[in-house]
Design an enzyme around this catalytic site. Structure first.
Site, PDB file in Angstrom:
ATOM      1  N   MET A 178      48.548  32.994  39.827  1.00 50.32           N
ATOM      2  CA  MET A 178      49.997  33.231  39.771  1.00 50.32           C
ATOM      3  C   MET A 178      50.643  32.791  41.227  1.00 50.32           C
ATOM      4  O   MET A 178      51.582  32.244  41.234  1.00 50.32           O
ATOM      5  CB  MET A 178      50.501  34.755  39.587  1.00 50.32           C
ATOM      6  CG  MET A 178      49.757  35.203  38.313  1.00 50.32           C
ATOM      7  SD  MET A 178      50.913  34.912  36.906  1.00 50.32           S
ATOM      8  CE  MET A 178      50.125  33.611  36.294  1.00 50.32           C
ATOM      9  N   ARG A 202      40.852  26.912  46.205  1.00 46.90           N
ATOM     10  CA  ARG A 202      42.129  27.426  45.480  1.00 46.90           C
ATOM     11  C   ARG A 202      43.114  26.406  46.249  1.00 46.90           C
ATOM     12  O   ARG A 202      44.096  25.984  45.297  1.00 46.90           O
ATOM     13  CB  ARG A 202      42.614  28.892  45.555  1.00 46.90           C
ATOM     14  CG  ARG A 202      41.660  29.793  45.295  1.00 46.90           C
ATOM     15  CD  ARG A 202      41.538  30.050  43.923  1.00 46.90           C
ATOM     16  NE  ARG A 202      40.738  31.267  43.408  1.00 46.90           N
ATOM     17  CZ  ARG A 202      41.049  32.180  42.807  1.00 46.90           C
ATOM     18  NH1 ARG A 202      42.264  32.425  42.332  1.00 46.90           N
ATOM     19  NH2 ARG A 202      40.227  33.204  42.504  1.00 46.90           N
ATOM     20  N   SER A 266      45.710  38.823  46.178  1.00 49.06           N
ATOM     21  CA  SER A 266      45.328  40.022  45.051  1.00 49.06           C
ATOM     22  C   SER A 266      45.177  41.435  45.513  1.00 49.06           C
ATOM     23  O   SER A 266      44.342  41.948  45.513  1.00 49.06           O
ATOM     24  CB  SER A 266      44.217  39.663  44.092  1.00 49.06           C
ATOM     25  OG  SER A 266      44.958  38.680  43.118  1.00 49.06           O
ATOM     26  N   HIS A 268      46.253  44.288  44.770  1.00 52.38           N
ATOM     27  CA  HIS A 268      46.264  45.413  44.074  1.00 52.38           C
ATOM     28  C   HIS A 268      45.122  45.747  43.880  1.00 52.38           C
ATOM     29  O   HIS A 268      44.612  46.995  43.561  1.00 52.38           O
ATOM     30  CB  HIS A 268      47.064  44.895  42.856  1.00 52.38           C
ATOM     31  CG  HIS A 268      46.104  43.951  41.923  1.00 52.38           C
ATOM     32  ND1 HIS A 268      46.230  42.472  41.976  1.00 52.38           N
ATOM     33  CD2 HIS A 268      45.148  44.436  40.762  1.00 52.38           C
ATOM     34  CE1 HIS A 268      45.244  41.871  41.388  1.00 52.38           C
ATOM     35  NE2 HIS A 268      44.512  42.756  40.480  1.00 52.38           N
ATOM     36  N   CYS A 412      61.071  29.737  29.736  1.00 54.03           N
ATOM     37  CA  CYS A 412      62.527  29.888  29.774  1.00 54.03           C
ATOM     38  C   CYS A 412      62.936  31.405  29.866  1.00 54.03           C
ATOM     39  O   CYS A 412      62.433  32.065  29.152  1.00 54.03           O
ATOM     40  CB  CYS A 412      63.371  29.355  28.805  1.00 54.03           C
ATOM     41  SG  CYS A 412      63.702  27.451  28.918  1.00 54.03           S
TER      42      CYS A 412
HETATM   43  P1  NAD Z   1      44.372  35.482  41.882  1.00 51.07           P
HETATM   44  O1  NAD Z   1      43.404  36.719  41.983  1.00 51.07           O
HETATM   45  O2  NAD Z   1      43.938  34.228  41.083  1.00 51.07           O
HETATM   46  O3  NAD Z   1      44.684  34.931  43.289  1.00 51.07           O
HETATM   47  C1  NAD Z   1      44.738  35.693  44.552  1.00 51.07           C
HETATM   48  C2  NAD Z   1      44.493  34.576  45.563  1.00 51.07           C
HETATM   49  O4  NAD Z   1      44.585  35.421  46.973  1.00 51.07           O
HETATM   50  C3  NAD Z   1      42.796  34.086  45.806  1.00 51.07           C
HETATM   51  O5  NAD Z   1      42.949  32.726  45.765  1.00 51.07           O
HETATM   52  C4  NAD Z   1      42.571  34.658  46.862  1.00 51.07           C
HETATM   53  O6  NAD Z   1      41.517  33.679  47.536  1.00 51.07           O
HETATM   54  C5  NAD Z   1      43.454  34.902  47.797  1.00 51.07           C
HETATM   55  N1  NAD Z   1      43.415  36.001  48.906  1.00 51.07           N
HETATM   56  C6  NAD Z   1      42.798  37.269  48.742  1.00 51.07           C
HETATM   57  N2  NAD Z   1      42.899  37.944  49.896  1.00 51.07           N
HETATM   58  C7  NAD Z   1      43.444  37.231  50.839  1.00 51.07           C
HETATM   59  C8  NAD Z   1      43.851  37.358  52.041  1.00 51.07           C
HETATM   60  N3  NAD Z   1      43.556  38.453  52.785  1.00 51.07           N
HETATM   61  N4  NAD Z   1      44.289  36.046  52.824  1.00 51.07           N
HETATM   62  C9  NAD Z   1      44.530  35.049  52.265  1.00 51.07           C
HETATM   63  N5  NAD Z   1      44.125  34.855  50.995  1.00 51.07           N
HETATM   64  C10 NAD Z   1      43.837  35.954  50.163  1.00 51.07           C
HETATM   65  O7  NAD Z   1      45.742  36.338  41.684  1.00 51.07           O
HETATM   66  P2  NAD Z   1      47.025  35.856  41.129  1.00 51.07           P
HETATM   67  O8  NAD Z   1      46.959  35.664  39.805  1.00 51.07           O
HETATM   68  O9  NAD Z   1      47.489  34.773  42.016  1.00 51.07           O
HETATM   69  O10 NAD Z   1      47.901  37.158  41.455  1.00 51.07           O
HETATM   70  C11 NAD Z   1      48.371  37.467  42.913  1.00 51.07           C
HETATM   71  C12 NAD Z   1      48.878  38.885  42.992  1.00 51.07           C
HETATM   72  O11 NAD Z   1      50.132  38.657  42.773  1.00 51.07           O
HETATM   73  C13 NAD Z   1      48.119  39.932  42.112  1.00 51.07           C
HETATM   74  O12 NAD Z   1      48.075  41.005  42.920  1.00 51.07           O
HETATM   75  C14 NAD Z   1      48.905  40.017  41.076  1.00 51.07           C
HETATM   76  O13 NAD Z   1      48.758  41.047  40.285  1.00 51.07           O
HETATM   77  C15 NAD Z   1      50.446  39.698  41.616  1.00 51.07           C
HETATM   78  N6  NAD Z   1      51.265  39.118  40.774  1.00 51.07           N
HETATM   79  C16 NAD Z   1      52.556  39.168  40.678  1.00 51.07           C
HETATM   80  C17 NAD Z   1      53.361  38.567  39.637  1.00 51.07           C
HETATM   81  C18 NAD Z   1      54.730  38.128  40.027  1.00 51.07           C
HETATM   82  O14 NAD Z   1      55.455  38.120  39.209  1.00 51.07           O
HETATM   83  N7  NAD Z   1      55.370  38.387  41.116  1.00 51.07           N
HETATM   84  C19 NAD Z   1      52.774  38.089  38.704  1.00 51.07           C
HETATM   85  C20 NAD Z   1      51.435  38.200  38.331  1.00 51.07           C
HETATM   86  C21 NAD Z   1      50.802  38.725  39.454  1.00 51.07           C
END
Ligand code: NAD
Length: 565
Positions: A178, A202, A266, A268, A412
């Site tokens: 995301m 990534r 991530s 969470h 959309c």
């Molecule tokens: P993902 O697990 O695919 O990617 C998370 C990335 O963060 C990974 O590439 C990881 O290597 C990196 N990472 C982790 N710790 C780190 C750190 N300390 N420093 C730098 N990089 C670090 O997750 P995702 O699908 O991209 O989602 C990311 C977060 O956003 C999750 O917590 C998710 O629940 C939340 N989220 C938000 C929305 C929104 O609409 N805002 C939607 C979906 C998910």
């Protein structure tokens, strides 16, 4: 989860074309969407059944995956398959208008509803983390979030920078499934993005798919390039191979203050999502296996530094917001950082007014696999809503800059305004698509689905329902009612999950799919589902006392029995 299934290796994504393996298109759509989630081009670690968002999975184990596929192939047009945390557990004769698949993921009784109990149950093989669209088979890759991220940044630009991010620098972290949408969303708004990511692969993936422009190991170089681009008013993005907490401290020590600061690591999930500082990815992965308690402690320590960095950068003049990963909640709970919530979440800051109007991320995928089918839907949406200039701008940008991943798809944000026949925007659009399928202008059925993050489908006090006007943030009756209503209205897949986005125990949320196969039955379902489902957003926010929602209800004739009480 076992060894990857031979079937999965053979599929390498959703089957496409007009021949089907199942007994009907509704079952076929479920089979294709499950495989689409696990397409190596779409999911983050499909060999582990992980789709995105930390450990969000599409099925409990590879055995469960194989049996789900077998069940879907056998499923009659009047049967319903039950999936409990990624495992098929039953099949009943229901009726044609009922959902074909019902899914519940990660739900735990309140008193036990936390990561600790979840991990115990997971170790016993009893439960699976479904995130939001992973376990409900609705993930469509980074393209699924791109419009939401683009709209959020556009709303921020409207509020703070006269409608444009040109010349502005946005700093963030996380380029995962995301979070990877962030750099492109910033550059689509003409701005500059610096994103920290610990996992170099990534960054490479986002560069390969056109979501990010450059990679750097050197923070000075990244800042310099970003400043130059901003001064020249050019869009630019760079993924910096560094821990986000270290990057923010590095920026502060260099007196560099961006215009906007946020984060999508991530956070969470402190064990399997977030990386502690001081380790490479492989060293951290080793530590996690050998000493999970130490990992969690160090991960939370880094998160506390990360949040402090965001707060200090905010104090220095940047606009800060949390981007839905519960990083504030994590450090408040585990590091007693009382001031963690001194910067807002993105929903109350930018999205809630849209939810009040029943607007949300409506998305559709072409089951044919043919990009032309999506181009035809693009034309249809523009023809249907000639007055919506912003929507046209989005379709143009998406066509130019968003590469398809897996099944060609489009997102959309459509709303609840009704026409003279009382049809909402979403219903009008779905009915038009259904006609195009019936007329053969679109080769195979289109499946319409949405994120769990939608107007009336989620209770999540640190995210979608943060700071509700009436204090109803933690009331979870709303998503339950939403799932029940989706079944009553005849959606083809309905799911209810716990813990998406913000982690176990922090949210309940639901999702639906409707398959538009050109039939009268599909039209009937579309008319109902795309009225009732977004309608829940209007009544939920009207009930909380938001004037925008009360006005929308009035305008669109939504019946609210005790509206004046
Ligand atoms: P993902 O697990 O695919 O990617 C998370 C990335 O963060 C990974 O590439 C990881 O290597 C990196 N990472 C982790 N710790 C780190 C750190 N300390 N420093 C730098 N990089 C670090 O997750 P995702 O699908 O991209 O989602 C990311 C977060 O956003 C999750 O917590 C998710 O629940 C939340 N989220 C938000 C929305 C929104 O609409 N805002 C939607 C979906 C998910």
């Amino acid at each position: 989860v076992g060894e990857p299934s031979a079937q999965w290796r053979e599929y390498q994504g959703a089957p496409t074309g007009t021949d089907i393996e199942c007994k009907g298109w509704r079952q076929e759509a479920a089979l294709r969407m499950l495989n689409n989630n696990l397409d190596p081009e779409v999911g983050e670690k499909p060999e582990d059944l992980v789709v995105y968002g930390g450990t969000g999975r599409a099925a409990r184990s590879w055995d469960a995956y194989d049996v789900i596929l077998a069940e879907l192939r056998e499923l009659d047009d009047d049967e319903t398959l039950l999936v409990q945390s990624g495992k098929p557990v039953g099949r009943f004769r229901t009726h044609e208008r009922a959902p074909r698949v019902l899914i519940a993921n990660s739900n735990i009784v309140g008193k036990w509803d936390d990561w600790e109990h979840f991990h115990e149950l997971e170790a016993k093989g009893l439960i699976m983390y479904g995130q939001m669209t992973a376990g409900s088979w609705a993930y469509i890759g980074t393209q699924g979030i791109i419009q939401g991220t683009y709209e959020t940044l556009a709303a921020l630009a409207d509020e703070h920078f006269a409608g444009d991010l040109r010349g502005k620098i946005v700093v963030t972290g996380g380029l995962g499934g995301m979070g990877g949408a962030q750099p492109l969303s910033v550059t689509m708004n003409h701005g500059v993005c610096i994103a920290a990511e610990v996992d170099e692969s990534r960054i490479d993936r986002r560069i390969e798919t056109g979501y990010c422009m450059e990679k750097s190991d050197d923070l000075d170089e990244a800042i310099e390039n970003a400043k130059q681009a901003a001064e020249a008013g050019e869009p630019y993005s760079v993924g910096v191979h560094i821990n986000a907490a270290d990057m923010l401290e590095g920026m502060l020590s260099r007196d560099f203050v961006p215009d906007v600061i946020t984060d999508q690591t991530s956070a969470h999930d402190e064990l399997e999502g977030y990386y502690p500082s001081g380790y490479t990815v492989s060293e951290a992965d080793e530590l996690r296996d050998e000493n999970p308690e130490k990992y969690v402690e160090e991960s939370l320590d880094t998160m506390a530094r990360h949040v402090q960095g965001i707060l200090d950068i905010q104090d220095a003049g940047a606009i800060a917001f949390e981007y839905g990963n519960n990083i504030r909640g994590q450090v408040k709970e585990h590091r007693e950082m009382e001031h963690a919530f001194d910067f807002p979440g993105f929903v109350p800051a930018y999205i809630r007014p849209l939810f009040c109007q029943g607007k949300g991320p409506f998305r559709w995928a072409a089951l044919s696999g043919n990009p032309e089918d999506i181009h035809r839907t693009d034309e249809a949406v523009v023809e249907l809503f000639p007055e919506k200039e912003q929507l046209h701008r989005w379709i143009d940008l998406a066509q130019e800059q968003v590469e398809f991943q897996g099944l060609p798809s489009r997102v959309c944000w459509l709303g609840y305004d009704t026409d003279e026949d009382g049809l909402t925007e979403r219903a009008r659009f779905a009915l038009r698509i259904n006609e195009l399928v019936a007329d053969g202008e679109i080769e195979a059925p289109i499946v319409v689905t949405r994120d769990h993050l939608d107007a009336g489908s989620v209770a999540s006090p640190n995210r979608e329902t943060e700071a509700m006007r009436d204090g109803s943030d933690a009331v979870a009756d709303w998503p339950i009612l939403n799932a029940l209503l989706n079944c009553a209205a005849g959606a083809d897949i309905v799911s209810v999950h716990d813990g998406g986005g913000v982690g176990i125990g922090n949210a309940l949320h639901t999702n639906n799919h409707v398959v538009l196969d050109g039939s009268d039955l599909a039209a009937e379902k579309a008319r109902r589902v795309f009225t009732t489902d977004p309608g829940m957003g209007v009544i939920r926010h009207a009930d909380a006392g938001y004037d925008v929602a009360l006005d929308q209800a009035e305008k669109s004739n939504v019946s609210i029995p005790m509206r004046d009480s």
